[in-house]
Design a protein around this motif. Structure first.
Motif, PDB file in Angstrom:
ATOM      1  N   LEU A 179       0.909  -1.189  -0.088  1.00  0.00           N
ATOM      2  CA  LEU A 179      -0.122   0.204  -0.077  1.00  0.00           C
ATOM      3  C   LEU A 179       0.971   1.224   0.076  1.00  0.00           C
ATOM      4  N   SER A 180       0.473   2.265  -0.795  1.00  0.00           N
ATOM      5  CA  SER A 180       1.368   3.295  -0.808  1.00  0.00           C
ATOM      6  C   SER A 180       1.005   4.409   0.176  1.00  0.00           C
ATOM      7  N   HIS A 181       1.525   5.451   0.554  1.00  0.00           N
ATOM      8  CA  HIS A 181       1.151   6.494   1.408  1.00  0.00           C
ATOM      9  C   HIS A 181      -0.355   7.032   0.959  1.00  0.00           C
ATOM     10  N   GLU A 182      -0.257   7.431  -0.416  1.00  0.00           N
ATOM     11  CA  GLU A 182      -1.584   8.020  -1.079  1.00  0.00           C
ATOM     12  C   GLU A 182      -2.651   7.334  -1.001  1.00  0.00           C
ATOM     13  N   GLN A 183      -2.369   5.762  -1.150  1.00  0.00           N
ATOM     14  CA  GLN A 183      -3.589   4.967  -0.678  1.00  0.00           C
ATOM     15  C   GLN A 183      -4.136   4.805   0.296  1.00  0.00           C
ATOM     16  N   LEU A 184      -3.121   4.865   1.510  1.00  0.00           N
ATOM     17  CA  LEU A 184      -3.495   5.004   2.942  1.00  0.00           C
ATOM     18  C   LEU A 184      -4.286   6.332   3.425  1.00  0.00           C
ATOM     19  N   GLN A 185      -3.841   7.292   2.854  1.00  0.00           N
ATOM     20  CA  GLN A 185      -4.470   8.526   2.959  1.00  0.00           C
ATOM     21  C   GLN A 185      -5.943   8.691   2.476  1.00  0.00           C
ATOM     22  N   LYS A 186      -6.028   8.069   1.234  1.00  0.00           N
ATOM     23  CA  LYS A 186      -7.331   7.918   0.687  1.00  0.00           C
ATOM     24  C   LYS A 186      -8.251   7.032   1.471  1.00  0.00           C
ATOM     25  N   VAL A 187      -7.608   5.852   2.122  1.00  0.00           N
ATOM     26  CA  VAL A 187      -8.629   4.907   2.902  1.00  0.00           C
ATOM     27  C   VAL A 187      -9.063   5.980   4.109  1.00  0.00           C
ATOM     28  N   LYS A 188      -8.086   6.361   4.540  1.00  0.00           N
ATOM     29  CA  LYS A 188      -8.360   7.099   6.039  1.00  0.00           C
ATOM     30  C   LYS A 188      -9.342   8.284   5.654  1.00  0.00           C
ATOM     31  N   GLN A 189      -9.533   9.056   4.541  1.00  0.00           N
ATOM     32  CA  GLN A 189     -10.448   9.756   4.345  1.00  0.00           C
ATOM     33  C   GLN A 189     -11.963   9.078   3.852  1.00  0.00           C
ATOM     34  N   LYS A 190     -11.808   8.090   3.444  1.00  0.00           N
ATOM     35  CA  LYS A 190     -13.123   7.331   3.083  1.00  0.00           C
ATOM     36  C   LYS A 190     -13.710   6.863   4.329  1.00  0.00           C
ATOM     37  N   LEU A 191     -12.953   6.531   5.380  1.00  0.00           N
ATOM     38  CA  LEU A 191     -13.582   5.880   6.601  1.00  0.00           C
ATOM     39  C   LEU A 191     -13.845   6.975   7.359  1.00  0.00           C
ATOM     40  N   ASN A 192     -13.271   8.110   7.340  1.00  0.00           N
ATOM     41  CA  ASN A 192     -13.559   9.398   7.994  1.00  0.00           C
ATOM     42  C   ASN A 192     -13.435   9.009   9.698  1.00  0.00           C
ATOM     43  N   LEU A 193     -12.331   8.510   9.924  1.00  0.00           N
ATOM     44  CA  LEU A 193     -11.948   8.162  11.173  1.00  0.00           C
ATOM     45  C   LEU A 193     -11.900   9.373  12.172  1.00  0.00           C
ATOM     46  N   ASN A 194     -12.574   9.010  13.464  1.00  0.00           N
ATOM     47  CA  ASN A 194     -12.493  10.258  14.419  1.00  0.00           C
ATOM     48  C   ASN A 194     -11.397  10.122  15.322  1.00  0.00           C
ATOM     49  N   GLY A 195     -11.213  11.053  16.210  1.00  0.00           N
ATOM     50  CA  GLY A 195     -10.144  11.245  17.130  1.00  0.00           C
ATOM     51  C   GLY A 195      -9.616   9.832  17.996  1.00  0.00           C
ATOM     52  N   SER A 196     -10.729   8.773  18.284  1.00  0.00           N
ATOM     53  CA  SER A 196     -10.336   7.778  19.298  1.00  0.00           C
ATOM     54  C   SER A 196      -9.780   6.725  18.170  1.00  0.00           C
ATOM     55  N   SER A 247     -12.874  -3.199   3.976  1.00  0.00           N
ATOM     56  CA  SER A 247     -12.756  -3.666   2.775  1.00  0.00           C
ATOM     57  C   SER A 247     -13.354  -2.979   1.370  1.00  0.00           C
ATOM     58  N   THR A 248     -14.305  -2.296   1.730  1.00  0.00           N
ATOM     59  CA  THR A 248     -14.880  -1.342   0.209  1.00  0.00           C
ATOM     60  C   THR A 248     -13.940  -0.214   0.322  1.00  0.00           C
ATOM     61  N   ALA A 249     -13.288   0.322   1.121  1.00  0.00           N
ATOM     62  CA  ALA A 249     -12.464   1.675   1.050  1.00  0.00           C
ATOM     63  C   ALA A 249     -11.097   1.110   0.429  1.00  0.00           C
ATOM     64  N   LEU A 250     -10.766   0.040   0.659  1.00  0.00           N
ATOM     65  CA  LEU A 250      -9.337  -0.660   0.095  1.00  0.00           C
ATOM     66  C   LEU A 250      -9.641  -1.029  -1.395  1.00  0.00           C
ATOM     67  N   VAL A 251     -10.575  -1.510  -1.496  1.00  0.00           N
ATOM     68  CA  VAL A 251     -11.025  -2.073  -3.165  1.00  0.00           C
ATOM     69  C   VAL A 251     -11.138  -0.721  -3.961  1.00  0.00           C
ATOM     70  N   GLY A 252     -11.740   0.420  -3.263  1.00  0.00           N
ATOM     71  CA  GLY A 252     -11.806   1.639  -4.116  1.00  0.00           C
ATOM     72  C   GLY A 252     -10.414   2.289  -4.443  1.00  0.00           C
ATOM     73  N   VAL A 253      -9.562   2.150  -3.531  1.00  0.00           N
ATOM     74  CA  VAL A 253      -8.305   2.658  -3.824  1.00  0.00           C
ATOM     75  C   VAL A 253      -7.435   1.591  -4.848  1.00  0.00           C
ATOM     76  N   GLY A 254      -7.861   0.565  -5.276  1.00  0.00           N
ATOM     77  CA  GLY A 254      -7.126  -0.699  -5.948  1.00  0.00           C
ATOM     78  C   GLY A 254      -6.261  -1.162  -5.184  1.00  0.00           C
ATOM     79  N   ALA A 255      -6.342  -1.449  -4.014  1.00  0.00           N
ATOM     80  CA  ALA A 255      -5.609  -2.178  -3.124  1.00  0.00           C
ATOM     81  C   ALA A 255      -5.834  -3.799  -3.176  1.00  0.00           C
ATOM     82  N   LYS A 256      -4.808  -4.706  -3.078  1.00  0.00           N
ATOM     83  CA  LYS A 256      -5.000  -6.133  -3.064  1.00  0.00           C
ATOM     84  C   LYS A 256      -5.053  -6.544  -1.651  1.00  0.00           C
TER      85      LYS A 256
END
Length: 326
Positions: A241-258, A283-292
């Motif tokens: 996973l690239s840094h860009e993919q991780l950032q997109k996953v984090k944005q898609k999941l909209n993770l809060n402070g905890s 799983s949906t977020a990872l597939v959406g950024v092209g992750a395996k």
């Protein structure tokens, strides 16, 4: 407070100027208990140890150790405790054996008893020829072992081990953990401070989570994990996973402070207070950024997960650590 209470702390506070290092701590520790203080560097763990060992005076509040008040009966406290901490040093121009003989004189241990005890401790930690070396010639690990010998010389009823495994190799650290547990079985009360998450989970009867000078939560390892049982932890085996993919996953999941997202060695670990369908969302977020995705499963929260949740999230911890470094 019961007859078995060895350490009693009430509203204990220590300020250095405008900085509050320990903020109104309340705690009791029982005889033979292995109690862990867990927190990042600067959380107040060492300051608590120094207060209880009468090395510094509290700004307010009270505490007793082995039945003696830390303010009014400091000499009696010191006779009943052993301390291993960066603030307590041995004489570097003496050998470990000479250090122990000097300390036995200060503790007024009869000469024959002192010689037997010194021999017992040196053999216990396998010093052999190193007992004749000056302390300044010892490695960090052996110096730490020498300090433990010094702390145990007078058979204390309370032992303070402050970040004691720092500088030890893994084998020595494990051996020390087992040795400490054996001391507790004999009735010695131990305060074990650490910033390593794995240590107190393995060995401590109870753990106090320290953060920014406060005792945030106190309980057994199991109780602390159950306190954040509403957290869901999802582990995904997702290689490359690239840094860009991780950032997109984090944005898609909209993770809060905890919540927490961590990626290491092809393993993506996500902790969140969402109980419903987190694995499916990840799983949906990872597939959406092209992750395996090779595997995905849900885990029980760890002590680290509990610590992060109870102290306000990973970003809050990072801000605290950065502020401490400045």
């Amino acid at each position: 407070m019961t007859e078995d209470t060895v350490i009693s702390i009430k509203d204990l506070t220590k300020k250095f100027g405008h900085f509050t290092a320990v903020d109104e701590i309340n705690l009791t520790v029982e005889e033979g208990e292995l109690y862990g203080l867990l927190g990042p560097n600067g959380a107040g763990k060492t300051t608590i140890v120094r207060l209880l060992c009468t090395l510094i005076q509290p700004t307010s509040g009270t505490a007793s150790v082995a039945g003696y008040d830390i303010r009014e009966q400091a000499a009696q406290v010191r006779r009943r405790i052993g301390v291993v901490s960066d603030g307590v040093m041995l004489y570097k121009d003496l050998t470990i054996e000479e250090n122990l003989k000097l300390l036995s004189t200060l503790y007024e241990i009869p000469n024959e008893q002192a010689n037997d005890r010194i021999r017992e401790l040196l053999d216990m930690f396998a010093f052999k020829e190193k007992e004749k070396r000056m302390v300044k010639a010892l490695s960090t690990g052996w110096t730490k072992k020498a300090m433990i010998c010094a702390a145990l010389l007078h058979r204390p009823s309370v032992l303070f081990l402050d970040e004691v495994t720092t500088g030890l190799d893994p084998q020595s650290a494990i051996a020390l953990q087992e040795f400490t547990k054996s001391l507790c079985k004999k009735g010695v009360t131990v305060i074990w401070t650490t910033h390593y998450m794995g240590e107190p989970d393995k060995i401590c009867d109870r753990i106090g989570i320290m953060f920014a000078g406060k005792l945030v939560k106190n309980g057994t390892p199991k109780e602390l994990k159950l306190a954040v049982n509403d957290l869901t932890v999802v582990e995904v085996d997702a290689p490359n996973l690239s840094h860009e993919q991780l950032q997109k996953v984090k944005q898609k999941l909209n993770l809060n402070g905890s919540s927490k997202l961590k990626y290491e060695d092809s393993k993506l670990l996500i902790t969140s207070d969402r109980n419903n369908d987190l694995a499916e969302q990840v799983s949906t977020a990872l597939v959406g950024v092209g992750a395996k995705i090779r595997a995905i499963n849900t885990k029980i929260p760890s002590l680290e997960d509990a610590f992060i949740a109870l102290t306000g999230g990973e970003e809050e911890i990072d801000r605290f650590v950065e502020a401490g470094q400045k």
